[in-house]
Design an enzyme around this catalytic site. Structure first.
Site, PDB file in Angstrom:
ATOM      1  N   HIS A 159       0.754  -1.021  -0.242  1.00  0.00           N
ATOM      2  CA  HIS A 159       0.016   0.115  -0.141  1.00  0.00           C
ATOM      3  C   HIS A 159       0.701   1.168  -0.083  1.00  0.00           C
ATOM      4  O   HIS A 159       1.979   1.006   0.354  1.00  0.00           O
ATOM      5  CB  HIS A 159      -0.901  -0.078   0.930  1.00  0.00           C
ATOM      6  CG  HIS A 159      -1.878   1.027   1.340  1.00  0.00           C
ATOM      7  ND1 HIS A 159      -1.640   2.433   1.767  1.00  0.00           N
ATOM      8  CD2 HIS A 159      -3.539   0.832   1.158  1.00  0.00           C
ATOM      9  CE1 HIS A 159      -2.936   2.921   1.781  1.00  0.00           C
ATOM     10  NE2 HIS A 159      -3.724   2.185   1.477  1.00  0.00           N
ATOM     11  N   ASP A 196       2.986  -4.817   7.945  1.00  0.00           N
ATOM     12  CA  ASP A 196       1.903  -4.024   7.697  1.00  0.00           C
ATOM     13  C   ASP A 196       0.445  -4.861   7.928  1.00  0.00           C
ATOM     14  O   ASP A 196       0.432  -5.596   6.991  1.00  0.00           O
ATOM     15  CB  ASP A 196       1.991  -3.153   6.585  1.00  0.00           C
ATOM     16  CG  ASP A 196       0.529  -2.679   6.263  1.00  0.00           C
ATOM     17  OD1 ASP A 196      -0.334  -2.651   7.115  1.00  0.00           O
ATOM     18  OD2 ASP A 196       0.555  -1.853   5.190  1.00  0.00           O
ATOM     19  N   GLN A 249      -4.367  -5.317   6.673  1.00  0.00           N
ATOM     20  CA  GLN A 249      -5.472  -6.282   6.347  1.00  0.00           C
ATOM     21  C   GLN A 249      -5.607  -7.481   6.870  1.00  0.00           C
ATOM     22  O   GLN A 249      -5.916  -8.618   6.315  1.00  0.00           O
ATOM     23  CB  GLN A 249      -5.448  -6.217   4.740  1.00  0.00           C
ATOM     24  CG  GLN A 249      -5.627  -4.881   3.816  1.00  0.00           C
ATOM     25  CD  GLN A 249      -7.070  -4.311   4.261  1.00  0.00           C
ATOM     26  OE1 GLN A 249      -7.862  -5.047   4.500  1.00  0.00           O
ATOM     27  NE2 GLN A 249      -7.021  -3.022   3.723  1.00  0.00           N
ATOM     28  N   LYS A 259     -10.301  -0.453  10.417  1.00  0.00           N
ATOM     29  CA  LYS A 259     -10.509  -1.690   9.490  1.00  0.00           C
ATOM     30  C   LYS A 259     -10.734  -2.782  10.402  1.00  0.00           C
ATOM     31  O   LYS A 259     -11.020  -3.975   9.802  1.00  0.00           O
ATOM     32  CB  LYS A 259      -9.221  -1.910   8.642  1.00  0.00           C
ATOM     33  CG  LYS A 259      -8.809  -0.678   7.748  1.00  0.00           C
ATOM     34  CD  LYS A 259      -7.664  -1.243   6.787  1.00  0.00           C
ATOM     35  CE  LYS A 259      -7.343   0.221   6.045  1.00  0.00           C
ATOM     36  NZ  LYS A 259      -8.206   0.589   5.074  1.00  0.00           N
ATOM     37  N   CYS A 293      -4.850   2.774  -3.756  1.00  0.00           N
ATOM     38  CA  CYS A 293      -3.538   3.260  -3.028  1.00  0.00           C
ATOM     39  C   CYS A 293      -2.465   2.086  -3.346  1.00  0.00           C
ATOM     40  O   CYS A 293      -1.413   1.864  -2.364  1.00  0.00           O
ATOM     41  CB  CYS A 293      -3.814   3.238  -1.722  1.00  0.00           C
ATOM     42  SG  CYS A 293      -4.567   4.866  -1.081  1.00  0.00           S
TER      43      CYS A 293
HETATM   44  N1  PLP Z   1      -1.881  -0.577   4.711  1.00  0.00           N
HETATM   45  C1  PLP Z   1      -2.674  -1.405   3.944  1.00  0.00           C
HETATM   46  C2  PLP Z   1      -2.237  -2.993   3.499  1.00  0.00           C
HETATM   47  C3  PLP Z   1      -4.066  -0.962   3.747  1.00  0.00           C
HETATM   48  O1  PLP Z   1      -4.896  -1.724   3.359  1.00  0.00           O
HETATM   49  C4  PLP Z   1      -4.407   0.252   4.336  1.00  0.00           C
HETATM   50  C5  PLP Z   1      -5.792   0.925   3.970  1.00  0.00           C
HETATM   51  O2  PLP Z   1      -6.179   0.727   2.945  1.00  0.00           O
HETATM   52  C6  PLP Z   1      -3.257   0.977   4.886  1.00  0.00           C
HETATM   53  C7  PLP Z   1      -2.123   0.490   5.030  1.00  0.00           C
HETATM   54  C8  PLP Z   1      -3.302   2.623   5.307  1.00  0.00           C
HETATM   55  O3  PLP Z   1      -4.556   2.581   6.281  1.00  0.00           O
HETATM   56  P1  PLP Z   1      -5.129   3.663   7.000  1.00  0.00           P
HETATM   57  O4  PLP Z   1      -5.576   4.633   5.957  1.00  0.00           O
HETATM   58  O5  PLP Z   1      -5.897   3.295   7.736  1.00  0.00           O
HETATM   59  O6  PLP Z   1      -3.854   4.358   7.673  1.00  0.00           O
END
Ligand code: PLP
Length: 405
Positions: free
Chosen positions: A122, A199, A202, A225, A363
Site C-alpha cells: 500500500h 503492515d 488487512q 479496519k 492506493c
Molecule cells: N496498509 C494496507 C495494506 C491498507 O490496506 C491500508 C488501507 O487501506 C493502509 C495500509 C492504510 O490504512 P489507513 O488509511 O487506515 O492508515
C-alpha cells in the site's frame, strides 16, 4: 458456534437501505462497519467519563486514563505482545508506518544503506520509505511478485546485502488479497540480523495474530479496519527497538522533564504518544477487540474463508470476469475486471443496486502498473457478510457484464 445472523444484528448500519435496496457492504478493506458496543462505548465515554488522560488527579481523568490503559492491555492480549508498554496508540496504520520509517531512518539509515519493501505495498508502506531513503541517500529495493500475486521469496533472499538495514512488508495485500508468507520473510530477515516490520492493516481482522510466534520486530494496524473508530491505530514494537528509536513528535506526555535547554523523554509507550491522543477512540478500539475475541478469530477466519471461496467460484462462473491475483492463500479481498468495462462504471452500477464495492487503484498504483490496468473492482469481506449477499451480487454483476459485451 459462529452465527452470522446474530452478528449482523450487532451492526445497526447494515439494516439500512441504500438507493432503495438493502445495503450490501463489500468495501470492508477500506473500512469496516461498527458494532453497537463500539458505538455505545464512544457515546458513553463522551456522555459520562470524558476527561483528558494522564494529567488529572480528579475522578473523571482517572477513569478516562484507566479506560485508555485497559485498551492498551486489550491490544496486548489481542496480538499476544509480551508487554503493554510496547503498544503505541497512533491515529492509524499510516501513522504507525511513518513513525517507524522516520525514526528508524533518522537513527540508523546512512548513505548507501538499503531498505527492502515488497512491490505490492500500500502507498503507506512505500511512500514513507521513499521519503526517508531520499533524505538519507539510502536505496529502496523491492520484492517482486508473479502474475498470480505471489511474492518471489527466492528473489527476496537475493536482495539482502551487507548494506540492508530494514525490511517492511504487507501481511495481506489490500488489492490482491494475497496472504504473504511473513513468518518465512521474518526468519530470512533475521538470518541477516535485519529487523522487519509487518503492515497488518488487512490481516488482524481476518485471522489471529501472535507477534511473539511471528517474532517480527514491529507490527502495525488501523482500528477502523477492525470494527473500531477511525483515527485509531496501533504500533507494536519490540522493546529493544522502541528504546533505541528517537521520539517521533515532541509535545506533552512524551516528556519526563523539560527545561528551556533540554528535555528528558518519557518512558515507553508515552515517548511515542505526544499530545492528547484519541483516548476515547482507543478505548472503543479495546471494546472492539474484546467483542472480536468473544466471537473468536479462528471462527471468523473459518467463516470468511468460506465466503472467499464462494465468491471466487461465483465470479469465476461469469465469463466476462477475470480475477486479478490468484494466490493460493488469500484473505479478505478479491480484485476483478469485467471485459470491456471501466471499473468505475461497474462500481457505479452496482451502487444503484445497493451494493458497495471499491474501484480504482486501492492506493497500490505499482500493482496496477504491473498488471497494466487503470484500476480494478474490489470486493472485500467482513464477518457480517453472507453467501446470500454474494449470490445477489453475482446475479447483478452477470447482468451488468452483458451490457458491456
Ligand atoms: N496498509 C494496507 C495494506 C491498507 O490496506 C491500508 C488501507 O487501506 C493502509 C495500509 C492504510 O490504512 P489507513 O488509511 O487506515 O492508515
Amino acid at each position: 458456534m459462529f452465527d452470522v445472523q446474530s452478528i449482523r444484528k450487532d451492526f445497526p448500519i447494515l439494516t439500512q437501505k441504500v438507493n432503495n435496496h438493502d445495503l450490501i457492504y463489500f468495501d470492508n478493506a477500506a473500512t469496516t462497519q461498527k458494532p453497537q458496543v463500539v458505538i455505545d462505548a464512544i457515546v458513553d465515554a463522551y456522555t459520562k467519563t470524558n476527561s483528558n488522560i494522564h494529567r488529572g488527579i480528579h475522578t473523571l481523568s482517572q477513569i478516562s486514563t484507566t479506560l485508555y490503559e485497559q485498551a492498551r492491555q486489550m491490544v496486548q492480549t489481542f496480538i499476544n505482545a509480551p508487554h503493554d508498554y510496547e503498544i503505541i496508540f497512533t491515529k492509524g496504520v499510516t501513522e504507525s508506518l511513518n513513525l517507524v520509517a522516520q525514526t528508524f531512518g533518522e537513527a540508523f539509515l546512512h548513505e548507501g544503506d538499503e531498505v527492502i519493501v515488497s512491490a505490492m505495498e500500500h502507498h503507506s508502506n512505500l511512500v514513507p520509505w521513499q521519503i526517508v531513503c531520499e533524505r538519507k541517500g539510502a536505496i529502496l529495493k523491492f520484492i517482486p511478485f508473479n502474475h498470480d500475486g505471489v511474492l518471489d521469496v527466492e528473489a527476496y533472499k537475493n536482495l539482502f546485502s551487507e548494506k540492508t538495514k530494514f525490511v517492511s512488508v504487507v501481511h495481506v495485500s489490500n488489492t490482491l488479497g494475497t496472504v504473504n508468507p511473513i513468518k518465512e520473510l521474518i526468519d530470512i530477515a533475521h538470518s541477516h540480523n535485519v529487523p522487519i516490520m509487518i503492515d497488518g492493516a488487512q490481516s488482524v481482522q481476518h485471522f489471529p495474530i501472535d507477534v511473539q510466534a511471528l517474532d517480527c520486530d514491529f507490527f502495525a494496524f488501523s482500528g477502523h479496519k477492525i470494527y473500531a473508530p477511525t483515527g485509531t491505530g496501533v504500533l507494536w514494537g519490540k522493546e529493544k527497538w522502541l528504546e533505541k528509536l528517537p521520539p517521533y513528535q515532541g509535545g506533552g506526555d512524551m516528556i519526563k522533564t523539560v527545561t528551556l535547554e533540554k528535555t528528558i523523554y518519557n518512558t515507553l509507550p508515552f515517548k511515542f504518544e505526544a499530545g492528547t491522543t484519541n483516548y476515547v477512540g482507543a478505548h472503543a478500539l479495546g471494546v472492539a477487540l474484546k467483542y472480536l475475541m468473544n466471537i473468536g478469530l479462528e471462527n471468523i477466519q473459518q467463516y470468511e474463508k468460506e465466503l472467499m471461496q464462494y465468491a471466487t467460484e461465483k465470479l469465476s462462473a461469469i465469463p466476462q470476469v477475470s480475477i486479478i491475483g490468484n494466490a493460493p492463500h488469500k484473505a479478505g479481498a478479491i480484485s476483478f475486471e469485467v471485459a470491456g468495462a471501466h471499473c468505475s462504471d461497474i462500481g457505479m452500477i452496482l451502487d444503484k443496486q445497493g451494493i458497495a464495492i471499491r474501484t480504482g487503484t486501492h492506493c497500490t498504483e505499482p500493482i496496477m502498473q504491473f498488471y497494466g490496468v487503470p484500476g480494478t473492482a474490489r470486493l472485500s469481506f467482513a464477518m457480517y457478510n453472507t453467501k446470500e449477499e454474494i449470490d445477489y451480487f453475482a446475479k447483478v454483476l452477470s447482468t451488468i457484464a452483458l451490457m458491456f459485451e
